[in-house]
Design an enzyme around this catalytic site. Structure first.
Site, short mmCIF file in Angstrom:
data_model
loop_
_atom_site.label_atom_id
_atom_site.label_comp_id
_atom_site.label_asym_id
_atom_site.label_seq_id
_atom_site.Cartn_x
_atom_site.Cartn_y
_atom_site.Cartn_z
N GLY A 48 0.87 -1.18 0.00
CA GLY A 48 0.00 0.00 0.00
C GLY A 48 0.91 1.22 0.00
O GLY A 48 1.86 1.29 0.79
N ARG A 88 10.28 -1.05 -4.73
CA ARG A 88 9.09 -1.22 -5.59
C ARG A 88 8.97 0.06 -6.44
O ARG A 88 9.06 1.16 -5.89
CB ARG A 88 7.81 -1.45 -4.75
CG ARG A 88 7.85 -2.78 -3.98
CD ARG A 88 6.49 -3.12 -3.38
NE ARG A 88 5.52 -3.48 -4.41
CZ ARG A 88 4.21 -3.59 -4.18
NH1 ARG A 88 3.73 -3.34 -2.97
NH2 ARG A 88 3.37 -3.93 -5.15
N ASP A 236 -1.48 4.65 -6.28
CA ASP A 236 -0.05 4.45 -6.03
C ASP A 236 0.78 5.60 -6.57
O ASP A 236 1.86 5.89 -6.06
CB ASP A 236 0.41 3.13 -6.64
CG ASP A 236 -0.16 1.99 -5.81
OD1 ASP A 236 -1.31 1.59 -6.07
OD2 ASP A 236 0.51 1.56 -4.86
N ASN A 246 -3.05 2.58 -10.07
CA ASN A 246 -3.53 1.84 -8.89
C ASN A 246 -3.52 0.36 -9.25
O ASN A 246 -3.15 -0.02 -10.38
CB ASN A 246 -4.91 2.34 -8.46
CG ASN A 246 -5.32 1.80 -7.10
OD1 ASN A 246 -4.57 1.88 -6.13
ND2 ASN A 246 -6.50 1.19 -7.01
N LYS A 247 -3.90 -0.46 -8.33
CA LYS A 247 -3.85 -1.92 -8.49
C LYS A 247 -4.43 -2.38 -9.82
O LYS A 247 -5.46 -1.86 -10.28
CB LYS A 247 -4.61 -2.56 -7.31
CG LYS A 247 -4.64 -4.06 -7.26
CD LYS A 247 -3.29 -4.72 -7.35
CE LYS A 247 -2.27 -4.19 -6.38
NZ LYS A 247 -0.88 -4.63 -6.67
O1 MRU Z 1 0.64 -3.97 -4.53
P1 MRU Z 1 0.01 -3.21 -3.40
O2 MRU Z 1 -0.84 -4.03 -2.51
O3 MRU Z 1 1.05 -2.40 -2.65
O4 MRU Z 1 -0.94 -2.17 -4.12
C1 MRU Z 1 -1.69 -1.31 -3.34
C2 MRU Z 1 -2.68 -0.51 -4.09
O5 MRU Z 1 -2.78 -0.57 -5.30
C3 MRU Z 1 -3.51 0.44 -3.28
O6 MRU Z 1 -4.76 0.62 -3.84
C4 MRU Z 1 -2.80 1.79 -3.23
O7 MRU Z 1 -1.47 1.64 -2.79
C5 MRU Z 1 -3.48 2.76 -2.37
S1 MRU Z 1 -3.13 2.46 -0.68
C6 MRU Z 1 -3.83 3.65 0.29
#
Ligand code: MRU
Length: 348
Positions: A48, A88, A236, A246-247
């Protein structure tokens, strides 16, 4: 849930809730070195965007402790900071946090390691507290867009676990719930890491906020049946024009929301906005290990030898975004104007 990232300044250990094992096990991973931090970030013990930013800030503290006795500590520290910042690539908060620590170091270039250590301890704690405050503020702004009785769809986990606490998308949902709005949430399961099914459902269920998990590919049916009134997701990295990474799967949800006339909000603190890049085309997209797709737990679900795609994020064009909910209010299109205005209001 504000203690999933806990730094002990007596033992100098960063204690992280292991998000890989939720919801079935609540166990902790202890980080004492740069290598521990980089592994925790890459393996998604903590994940996140804002949460990895705060973790990176504490990682800088651990890195400094590691090198402080070395004659060439500055060069050794630079090397470690870069390892943390590049663990990352997509979420800008990671590099943002390391750069913020580095700026403090540059401003006090003559400081010896012990002086820098006490400055960095304070700065990392401040960043953690500021993130919670930003989430609460944006939650209040976002909640104004939610109507009583709405069902809100969210994708991935943008909750307390993904931030220092409270959450961004879940911050909006939490604030609406705390305001007495009788809402329900649909958490998309979010293949392949299952942040929606495992983490969003875990958080909301624990807080008594009604949540239903749906397969990612149920999104069109749910919208077509009128079962979704609003979408709120996290981010992100947001480019200067409002394009939002975002994801993986978020862009598809946004396209479906547009088709069905459903408002689509992105909730993120200003630390997630990267004004150095003009559009989403410049956002690096992380590709993760194939095993996350080919296996569920230890069970192989795909024939051995078949390649897979595992892009961890996608980019939603600004044109599909109704508003970007920040601690400076809900930014409206055109974002190339409302984003600089928000930074100016914040004095940044
Ligand atoms: O791969 P992740 O679990 O780190 O991805 C997270 C996301 O895509 C979240 O939606 C994003 O970081 C927002 S967190 C407040």
């Amino acid at each position: 849930m504000e203690d999933h990232i806990r730094y002990d300044s007596d033992s100098h250990v960063l204690d992280l809730l292991d998000q890989r094992l939720l919801p079935t096990q609540e166990s902790r991973v202890l980080c004492q070195s740069t290598a521990d931090i980089v592994t925790a970030l890459k393996d998604m013990v903590v994940r996140g965007a804002p949460a990895i930013g705060v973790t990176a800030a504490w990682g800088c503290v651990l890195a400094l402790r590691e090198v402080r006795q070395e004659p060439l500590w500055r060069a050794a520290l630079e090397d470690r900071l870069e390892r943390i910042a590049s663990a990352r690539p997509t979420a800008v908060n990671l590099r943002w946090a390391v750069e913020r620590m580095r700026r403090l170091w540059t401003a006090r270039a003559e400081a010896d390691p012990d002086t820098l250590l006490s400055l960095w301890l304070e700065e990392a704690a401040a960043m953690q507290a500021e993130d919670i405050a930003a989430c609460k503020a944006l939650g209040r702004f976002g909640a104004e867009r939610i109507r009583p009785g709405d069902t809100i769809m969210t994708h991935c986990n943008a909750g307390a676990l993904a931030t220092a606490g409270y959450g961004t998308a879940l911050g909006v949902i939490r604030a609406a719930w705390e305001n007495g709005k009788n809402i329900r949430v649909i958490a998309n399961e979010t293949r392949p890491f299952l942040q929606g099914a495992r983490l969003t459902a875990y958080e909301l269920h624990k807080n008594g906020i009604p949540v239903t998990v749906a397969c990612d590919n149920a999104c069109a049916l749910l919208m077509r049946r009128g079962m979704v009134q609003c979408v709120v997701v996290g981010a992100d990295r947001i480019a200067a024009n409002g394009d939002t990474a975002n994801k993986i799967g978020t862009c598809g949800v946004a396209l479906l929301a547009r088709e069905h006339g459903i408002p689509f909000y992105v909730a993120a603190p200003l630390s997630t906005i990267d004004r150095s890049i003009a559009s989403g085309a410049d956002i690096p997209i992380e590709e993760r290990p194939a095993r996350e797709v080919t296996h569920v737990g230890d069970t192989r679900i795909c024939p051995d030898g078949v390649p897979v795609f595992n892009f961890a994020f996608d980019v939603t064009p600004a044109a599909l975004i109704t508003g970007i909910v920040t601690e400076q209010g809900v930014l409206e299109p055109p974002y190339s104007q409302s984003i600089p205005d928000a930074f100016a209001r914040a004095g940044r």
